[in-house]
Scaffold this motif. Structure first.
Motif, PDB file in Angstrom:
ATOM      1  N   CYS A 202       0.870   2.688  -3.520  1.00 37.06           N
ATOM      2  CA  CYS A 202      -0.299   3.001  -4.100  1.00 37.06           C
ATOM      3  C   CYS A 202      -0.310   4.699  -4.476  1.00 37.06           C
ATOM      4  O   CYS A 202       0.360   5.568  -3.774  1.00 37.06           O
ATOM      5  CB  CYS A 202      -1.465   2.826  -3.308  1.00 37.06           C
TER       6      CYS A 202
ATOM      7  N   VAL B  38      -1.355  -2.665  -4.862  1.00 37.71           N
ATOM      8  CA  VAL B  38      -1.912  -4.070  -4.444  1.00 37.71           C
ATOM      9  C   VAL B  38      -2.450  -4.850  -5.393  1.00 37.71           C
ATOM     10  O   VAL B  38      -2.341  -6.049  -5.730  1.00 37.71           O
ATOM     11  CB  VAL B  38      -2.794  -3.868  -3.286  1.00 37.71           C
TER      12      VAL B  38
ATOM     13  N   CYS C 200      -6.066   4.887  -0.812  1.00 41.78           N
ATOM     14  CA  CYS C 200      -6.487   3.857  -1.493  1.00 41.78           C
ATOM     15  C   CYS C 200      -7.110   2.662  -0.894  1.00 41.78           C
ATOM     16  O   CYS C 200      -6.824   2.257  -0.025  1.00 41.78           O
ATOM     17  CB  CYS C 200      -5.276   3.294  -2.328  1.00 41.78           C
TER      18      CYS C 200
ATOM     19  N   HIS D 182      -7.745  -0.206  -2.546  1.00 35.70           N
ATOM     20  CA  HIS D 182      -7.244  -1.297  -3.221  1.00 35.70           C
ATOM     21  C   HIS D 182      -8.348  -2.181  -3.625  1.00 35.70           C
ATOM     22  O   HIS D 182      -8.401  -3.546  -3.852  1.00 35.70           O
ATOM     23  CB  HIS D 182      -6.588  -2.253  -2.299  1.00 35.70           C
TER      24      HIS D 182
ATOM     25  N   TYR E 257      -5.736 -11.735  -1.501  1.00 35.29           N
ATOM     26  CA  TYR E 257      -6.501 -10.584  -1.625  1.00 35.29           C
ATOM     27  C   TYR E 257      -7.774 -10.852  -1.619  1.00 35.29           C
ATOM     28  O   TYR E 257      -8.535  -9.936  -1.024  1.00 35.29           O
ATOM     29  CB  TYR E 257      -6.185 -10.048  -3.042  1.00 35.29           C
TER      30      TYR E 257
ATOM     31  N   CYS F 173      -3.145   1.400  -8.311  1.00 37.62           N
ATOM     32  CA  CYS F 173      -2.987   0.647  -6.953  1.00 37.62           C
ATOM     33  C   CYS F 173      -1.975  -0.489  -6.886  1.00 37.62           C
ATOM     34  O   CYS F 173      -1.966  -1.446  -7.707  1.00 37.62           O
ATOM     35  CB  CYS F 173      -4.370  -0.144  -6.696  1.00 37.62           C
TER      36      CYS F 173
ATOM     37  N   ALA G 234       0.908  -1.142   0.030  1.00 37.04           N
ATOM     38  CA  ALA G 234       0.135   0.012   0.001  1.00 37.04           C
ATOM     39  C   ALA G 234       0.821   1.381   0.012  1.00 37.04           C
ATOM     40  O   ALA G 234       0.393   2.224  -0.642  1.00 37.04           O
ATOM     41  CB  ALA G 234      -1.052   0.021   1.092  1.00 37.04           C
TER      42      ALA G 234
END
Length: 353
Positions: free
Chosen positions: A281, A296, A286, A288, A310, A294, A278
């Motif tokens: 980002c 991630v 964000c 995500h 995730y 992003c 992160a």
């Protein structure tokens, strides 16, 4: 000689006790709760107590004494009265079962949580990530115990799956049927005068593990249902016991539901892999989920972040947002009700009835 230090009585609680101390009060730790009766460990041994009426009616349910709490007790002949609780180091909580948005505190003042999964049918990385998330955000160190390793061909592959979740916590492969295996990992992770809690679904072998750690059969060992392969509950209440090596273990009933809450001081879903990514980002806030730039999402597309991690993260995030919204609605309704009650009281005063 006082028994309190062997039950986790340390400098944190001593300072809190001295700040509240009066001559007719003593400190004790809650080791079990049976209805309205609280079983305590005191300087002189085990005692029973009930909550003072003032304490019972002045607090929310989550603030009532729980297993692991240190409390102030006033003695009255054979029975004690719990006057207050000392400040907690941490609280292990979950969303209350069902649709209720309330937070349920399971136990308190815990050094580490042992999350047990069985390698026969129970192994589930997404459920495990749920446990890990909730435990970490409660400020408790997790230890994963993969039980029944003797029933699978290559138990190390399961351990590697847990490590890939990215929580950097100990992962133990063991079988509760072999006492020497218990000695190997408990001597490393279970320390005298430290408090641990045993968590997991029914049927993963928690009672067998506890019996092995105690050295005698304290808990009845439950069978697994042949109809749905789910374990039957053998533990029905939480209870703190002292192990032969001097460590303290809270045995919790099997949980089929571990709802996510939002704990004070936590932000978002704490996950080491997500937090590391992160930082890169494009946007500081964000989520995500869909934002351009992003890091991630890009890591997941590139295969650097496991998709399972995730997907589980996204599901937990949605649950946490829902819990936050439910709590906010509840507080809003309470404020509106309080305002209305004041208006009614003023109206009655003005009309003199």
């Amino acid at each position: 000689m006082s028994t309190l230090p062997s039950y986790g009585w340390n400098e944190h609680f001593i300072q809190s006790f001295n700040a509240h101390y009066t001559q007719d009060l003593e400190a004790a730790r809650v080791i079990s709760i049976q209805g309205f009766k609280h079983i305590l460990i005191t300087e002189t041994g085990v005692a029973e107590a009930q909550l003072a009426g003032a304490l019972l009616h002045s607090r929310e349910q989550e603030a009532y004494p729980k297993v692991g709490d240190w409390v102030l007790v006033k003695r009255y002949e054979e029975e004690g009265i719990i006057i207050d609780t000392l400040p907690r180091i941490n609280e292990l909580s979950r969303k209350a079962p069902g649709t209720n948005s309330a937070r349920q505190v399971l136990a308190v003042n815990i050094d580490a949580a042992l999350i047990v999964q069985g390698l026969d049918r129970d192994f589930n990385p997404m459920r495990l990530q749920r446990y890990l998330h909730q435990i970490v955000q409660c400020g408790i160190r997790p230890i994963v115990v993969l039980n029944k390793s003797d029933l699978v061909h290559d138990p190390e592959t399961y351990r590697q799956q847990v490590l890939k979740l990215g929580y950097h916590c100990p992962v133990v492969l063991t079988s509760a049927l072999y006492p020497t295996q218990q000695q190997d990992w408990t001597s490393q992770y279970l320390l005298p005068q430290h408090t641990y809690i045993l968590l997991g679904s029914s049927g993963v072998g928690k009672s067998t593990l506890l019996n092995g750690l105690l050295g005698y059969q304290r808990m009845e060992e439950g069978a697994t249902s042949t109809a749905n392969h789910k374990g039957r509950h053998t533990t029905t209440t939480r209870q703190l016991v002292q192990l032969p090596n001097g460590s303290l273990l809270i045995d919790a009933p099997g949980m089929r539901e571990l709802g996510i809450t939002e704990e004070a001081g936590s932000t978002g879903i704490p996950h080491p892999l997500i937090e590391q990514l992160a930082i890169r980002c494009r946007f500081a806030d964000c989520s995500h989920q869909h934002e351009p730039g992003c890091a991630v999402l890009e890591a997941m597309r590139q295969g650097d972040l496991p998709e399972l991690v995730y997907r589980s993260y996204s599901k937990l995030l949605r649950e946490q947002y829902h819990f936050q919204a439910s709590v906010a609605d509840k507080r809003r309704n309470e404020r509106q009700f309080g305002k209305m009650a004041k208006q009614v009281a003023k109206h009655r005063k003005d009309r003199k009835y």
